[in-house]
Design a protein around this motif. Sequence first.
Motif, PDB file in Angstrom:
ATOM      1  N   LYS A 261      -8.610  23.460  -7.781  1.00  0.00           N
ATOM      2  CA  LYS A 261      -8.800  22.571  -7.114  1.00  0.00           C
ATOM      3  C   LYS A 261      -9.357  21.144  -8.044  1.00  0.00           C
ATOM      4  CE  LYS A 261     -12.403  24.460  -4.536  1.00  0.00           C
ATOM      5  NZ  LYS A 261     -13.026  24.540  -3.341  1.00  0.00           N
ATOM      6  N   GLY A 262      -8.808  19.910  -7.941  1.00  0.00           N
ATOM      7  CA  GLY A 262      -9.734  19.133  -7.994  1.00  0.00           C
ATOM      8  C   GLY A 262      -9.635  17.792  -7.609  1.00  0.00           C
ATOM      9  N   GLU A 263      -9.491  16.623  -8.845  1.00  0.00           N
ATOM     10  CA  GLU A 263      -9.004  15.441  -7.572  1.00  0.00           C
ATOM     11  C   GLU A 263      -9.200  14.141  -9.582  1.00  0.00           C
ATOM     12  OE1 GLU A 263     -12.692  12.482  -7.343  1.00  0.00           O
ATOM     13  OE2 GLU A 263     -12.427  14.352  -5.624  1.00  0.00           O
TER      14      GLU A 263
ATOM     15  N   ILE B 126      -4.295  12.987  -0.365  1.00  0.00           N
ATOM     16  CA  ILE B 126      -4.543  11.517  -1.281  1.00  0.00           C
ATOM     17  C   ILE B 126      -6.084  10.998  -0.269  1.00  0.00           C
ATOM     18  CG2 ILE B 126      -4.208   9.953   1.134  1.00  0.00           C
ATOM     19  CD1 ILE B 126      -3.616   8.674  -2.473  1.00  0.00           C
ATOM     20  N   LYS B 127      -7.111  10.908  -1.428  1.00  0.00           N
ATOM     21  CA  LYS B 127      -8.048  11.619  -1.163  1.00  0.00           C
ATOM     22  C   LYS B 127      -8.830   9.598  -0.300  1.00  0.00           C
ATOM     23  CE  LYS B 127     -12.842  13.054  -2.352  1.00  0.00           C
ATOM     24  NZ  LYS B 127     -13.672  13.958  -3.398  1.00  0.00           N
ATOM     25  N   THR B 128      -8.638   9.016  -1.913  1.00  0.00           N
ATOM     26  CA  THR B 128      -8.883   7.721  -1.226  1.00  0.00           C
ATOM     27  C   THR B 128      -8.143   6.848  -2.171  1.00  0.00           C
ATOM     28  OG1 THR B 128     -11.208   8.917  -1.862  1.00  0.00           O
ATOM     29  CG2 THR B 128     -11.247   6.069  -2.003  1.00  0.00           C
ATOM     30  N   MET B 129      -8.413   5.465  -1.045  1.00  0.00           N
ATOM     31  CA  MET B 129      -6.505   4.279  -1.511  1.00  0.00           C
ATOM     32  C   MET B 129      -7.862   3.028  -1.369  1.00  0.00           C
ATOM     33  SD  MET B 129      -3.380   4.403  -0.221  1.00  0.00           S
ATOM     34  CE  MET B 129      -3.886   3.712   1.400  1.00  0.00           C
TER      35      MET B 129
ATOM     36  N   PRO C 144      -0.611  -9.049  -7.618  1.00  0.00           N
ATOM     37  CA  PRO C 144      -1.025  -9.525  -6.212  1.00  0.00           C
ATOM     38  C   PRO C 144      -2.262  -8.607  -5.376  1.00  0.00           C
ATOM     39  CG  PRO C 144       1.337  -9.040  -6.018  1.00  0.00           C
ATOM     40  CD  PRO C 144       1.087  -8.261  -7.264  1.00  0.00           C
ATOM     41  N   LEU C 145      -1.900  -6.893  -6.313  1.00  0.00           N
ATOM     42  CA  LEU C 145      -2.636  -6.226  -6.040  1.00  0.00           C
ATOM     43  C   LEU C 145      -3.539  -4.873  -6.358  1.00  0.00           C
ATOM     44  CD1 LEU C 145      -3.559  -4.063  -2.852  1.00  0.00           C
ATOM     45  CD2 LEU C 145      -1.677  -3.252  -3.307  1.00  0.00           C
ATOM     46  N   GLU C 146      -4.737  -5.025  -6.916  1.00  0.00           N
ATOM     47  CA  GLU C 146      -5.675  -3.910  -7.211  1.00  0.00           C
ATOM     48  C   GLU C 146      -5.992  -3.101  -6.904  1.00  0.00           C
ATOM     49  OE1 GLU C 146      -8.823  -6.251  -8.407  1.00  0.00           O
ATOM     50  OE2 GLU C 146      -7.955  -7.681  -9.466  1.00  0.00           O
ATOM     51  N   ALA C 147      -4.822  -1.539  -7.033  1.00  0.00           N
ATOM     52  CA  ALA C 147      -5.604  -0.289  -6.018  1.00  0.00           C
ATOM     53  C   ALA C 147      -6.459   0.836  -7.028  1.00  0.00           C
ATOM     54  CB  ALA C 147      -3.614   0.216  -6.010  1.00  0.00           C
ATOM     55  N   GLU C 148      -7.020   1.274  -6.966  1.00  0.00           N
ATOM     56  CA  GLU C 148      -7.155   2.226  -7.287  1.00  0.00           C
ATOM     57  C   GLU C 148      -6.879   3.949  -5.645  1.00  0.00           C
ATOM     58  OE1 GLU C 148     -11.941   4.059  -8.273  1.00  0.00           O
ATOM     59  OE2 GLU C 148     -11.304   3.465  -6.601  1.00  0.00           O
ATOM     60  N   MET C 149      -6.057   5.019  -6.426  1.00  0.00           N
ATOM     61  CA  MET C 149      -5.461   5.753  -5.851  1.00  0.00           C
ATOM     62  C   MET C 149      -6.265   6.920  -6.441  1.00  0.00           C
ATOM     63  SD  MET C 149      -3.652   3.936  -4.394  1.00  0.00           S
ATOM     64  CE  MET C 149      -2.567   5.176  -3.458  1.00  0.00           C
ATOM     65  N   ILE C 150      -6.803   7.522  -5.489  1.00  0.00           N
ATOM     66  CA  ILE C 150      -7.977   8.993  -6.112  1.00  0.00           C
ATOM     67  C   ILE C 150      -7.159  10.118  -5.596  1.00  0.00           C
ATOM     68  CG2 ILE C 150      -9.977  10.544  -6.206  1.00  0.00           C
ATOM     69  CD1 ILE C 150     -11.343   7.103  -6.533  1.00  0.00           C
ATOM     70  N   TRP C 151      -6.333  11.066  -6.287  1.00  0.00           N
ATOM     71  CA  TRP C 151      -5.650  12.115  -5.711  1.00  0.00           C
ATOM     72  C   TRP C 151      -6.600  13.325  -5.986  1.00  0.00           C
ATOM     73  CZ3 TRP C 151      -1.554  12.521  -2.924  1.00  0.00           C
ATOM     74  CH2 TRP C 151      -0.841  11.223  -2.358  1.00  0.00           C
TER      75      TRP C 151
ATOM     76  N   ALA D 224       1.083  -1.136  -0.367  1.00  0.00           N
ATOM     77  CA  ALA D 224      -0.098  -0.260  -0.382  1.00  0.00           C
ATOM     78  C   ALA D 224       0.437   0.723  -0.305  1.00  0.00           C
ATOM     79  CB  ALA D 224      -1.284   0.153   1.224  1.00  0.00           C
ATOM     80  N   LEU D 225       1.871   0.817   0.769  1.00  0.00           N
ATOM     81  CA  LEU D 225       2.667   2.488   0.580  1.00  0.00           C
ATOM     82  C   LEU D 225       3.334   2.481  -0.475  1.00  0.00           C
ATOM     83  CD1 LEU D 225       4.778   4.819   2.619  1.00  0.00           C
ATOM     84  CD2 LEU D 225       6.786   2.540   2.836  1.00  0.00           C
ATOM     85  N   LEU D 226       4.076   1.751  -0.795  1.00  0.00           N
ATOM     86  CA  LEU D 226       4.466   1.565  -2.424  1.00  0.00           C
ATOM     87  C   LEU D 226       3.279   2.394  -3.411  1.00  0.00           C
ATOM     88  CD1 LEU D 226       7.155   0.773  -3.854  1.00  0.00           C
ATOM     89  CD2 LEU D 226       6.183  -0.944  -4.341  1.00  0.00           C
ATOM     90  N   ALA D 227       2.095   2.117  -3.041  1.00  0.00           N
ATOM     91  CA  ALA D 227       1.389   2.184  -4.166  1.00  0.00           C
ATOM     92  C   ALA D 227       0.746   3.534  -3.852  1.00  0.00           C
ATOM     93  CB  ALA D 227       0.059   1.719  -3.837  1.00  0.00           C
ATOM     94  N   GLU D 228       0.894   3.802  -2.883  1.00  0.00           N
ATOM     95  CA  GLU D 228       0.472   5.838  -2.529  1.00  0.00           C
ATOM     96  C   GLU D 228       1.904   6.058  -2.637  1.00  0.00           C
ATOM     97  OE1 GLU D 228       0.531   9.206   0.056  1.00  0.00           O
ATOM     98  OE2 GLU D 228       1.939   6.978   0.079  1.00  0.00           O
ATOM     99  N   SER D 229       3.018   6.060  -2.205  1.00  0.00           N
ATOM    100  CA  SER D 229       4.801   6.862  -2.858  1.00  0.00           C
ATOM    101  C   SER D 229       4.532   7.016  -4.396  1.00  0.00           C
ATOM    102  CB  SER D 229       5.105   6.216  -2.429  1.00  0.00           C
ATOM    103  OG  SER D 229       4.945   5.766  -0.494  1.00  0.00           O
ATOM    104  N   ALA D 230       3.787   6.292  -5.043  1.00  0.00           N
ATOM    105  CA  ALA D 230       4.356   5.789  -6.775  1.00  0.00           C
ATOM    106  C   ALA D 230       3.077   6.775  -7.479  1.00  0.00           C
ATOM    107  CB  ALA D 230       4.789   4.760  -7.382  1.00  0.00           C
ATOM    108  N   SER D 231       1.642   7.015  -6.987  1.00  0.00           N
ATOM    109  CA  SER D 231       0.896   7.656  -7.024  1.00  0.00           C
ATOM    110  C   SER D 231       1.205   9.812  -6.592  1.00  0.00           C
ATOM    111  CB  SER D 231      -0.569   6.959  -7.369  1.00  0.00           C
ATOM    112  OG  SER D 231      -0.724   6.837  -5.752  1.00  0.00           O
ATOM    113  N   GLY D 232       1.424   9.534  -5.395  1.00  0.00           N
ATOM    114  CA  GLY D 232       1.840  10.937  -5.251  1.00  0.00           C
ATOM    115  C   GLY D 232       2.607  11.200  -5.957  1.00  0.00           C
ATOM    116  N   PHE D 233       3.957  10.756  -6.193  1.00  0.00           N
ATOM    117  CA  PHE D 233       5.013  11.355  -7.054  1.00  0.00           C
ATOM    118  C   PHE D 233       4.678  11.581  -8.191  1.00  0.00           C
ATOM    119  CE2 PHE D 233       8.777  10.854 -10.364  1.00  0.00           C
ATOM    120  CZ  PHE D 233       9.610  11.604  -9.194  1.00  0.00           C
ATOM    121  N   ILE D 234       3.971  11.229  -8.815  1.00  0.00           N
ATOM    122  CA  ILE D 234       3.154  11.455 -10.617  1.00  0.00           C
ATOM    123  C   ILE D 234       2.635  12.581 -10.521  1.00  0.00           C
ATOM    124  CG2 ILE D 234       1.852   9.933 -10.602  1.00  0.00           C
ATOM    125  CD1 ILE D 234       4.416  10.630 -12.818  1.00  0.00           C
ATOM    126  N   VAL D 235       1.509  12.516  -9.356  1.00  0.00           N
ATOM    127  CA  VAL D 235       0.168  13.704  -8.889  1.00  0.00           C
ATOM    128  C   VAL D 235       1.180  14.540  -8.472  1.00  0.00           C
ATOM    129  CG1 VAL D 235      -1.221  14.834  -8.315  1.00  0.00           C
ATOM    130  CG2 VAL D 235      -1.379  12.570  -9.110  1.00  0.00           C
ATOM    131  N   GLY D 236       2.559  14.617  -7.558  1.00  0.00           N
ATOM    132  CA  GLY D 236       3.562  15.906  -7.159  1.00  0.00           C
ATOM    133  C   GLY D 236       3.926  16.454  -8.092  1.00  0.00           C
TER     134      GLY D 236
END
Length: 162
Positions: free
Chosen positions: A132-134, A98-101, A149-156, A75-87
Amino acid sequence: MAVKNPLRQFVDKVNQYPEWLSRFLMTSVFRHKVKLAGTAKVEILRTDGKSVTFLQKNRRKVQNHIGTVHAAAMALLAESASGFIVGINLPGDKLPLIKTMNLNYVKRCQGDITVEASLSEEQIALMQQEPKGEVNVKVTITDGVGIVPLEAEMIWAWVPKH
C-alpha cells in the motif's frame, strides 16, 4: 511476483491495433466502468502505459452558464485520467483510491479540454513493490487554445483488494 492486472493486459493488447480502434475500445470500456465518464462522454486519446491523454469536448451537456466546460467536468477529467494511469500500473490485487484532489482554477477555458496524466518509472516501481502507498500523479490540463485553465494535484493511494 505481482498479480497480473487485467486492465493493463487489455490496454497493452488494444495498443497493438490501429489508433482509431484502440481509442474506441479503451474509451468504450472506460465509459462502461466509470458511469459518470460515460455520461460526460470523456474520451481516451492515447496511452503508452506511463502516461495517458483524455479529452472532454465542449459539448452542451458539460457546459456551464457561460458556454465553457464546467469546472466539475474539468475535475472529472483530471480525476479520470490520473485514476486510469494509476489503475493500469497497479498489480491486479491492489485497489486504487483517490485520496486528495487539489484544484486551482486559474483561467477561463476555451474550447475542448485535454488532460495528460503521467507517472515516473520510480512511481510505477513503487506501486508494483509496496502493498500500500500513495503517489502524486502529474496532471497537465490544457484547453483548445493551449491555455492552462486548471492546476491540479491528484494524490492516489492503493491498498490490497481484500
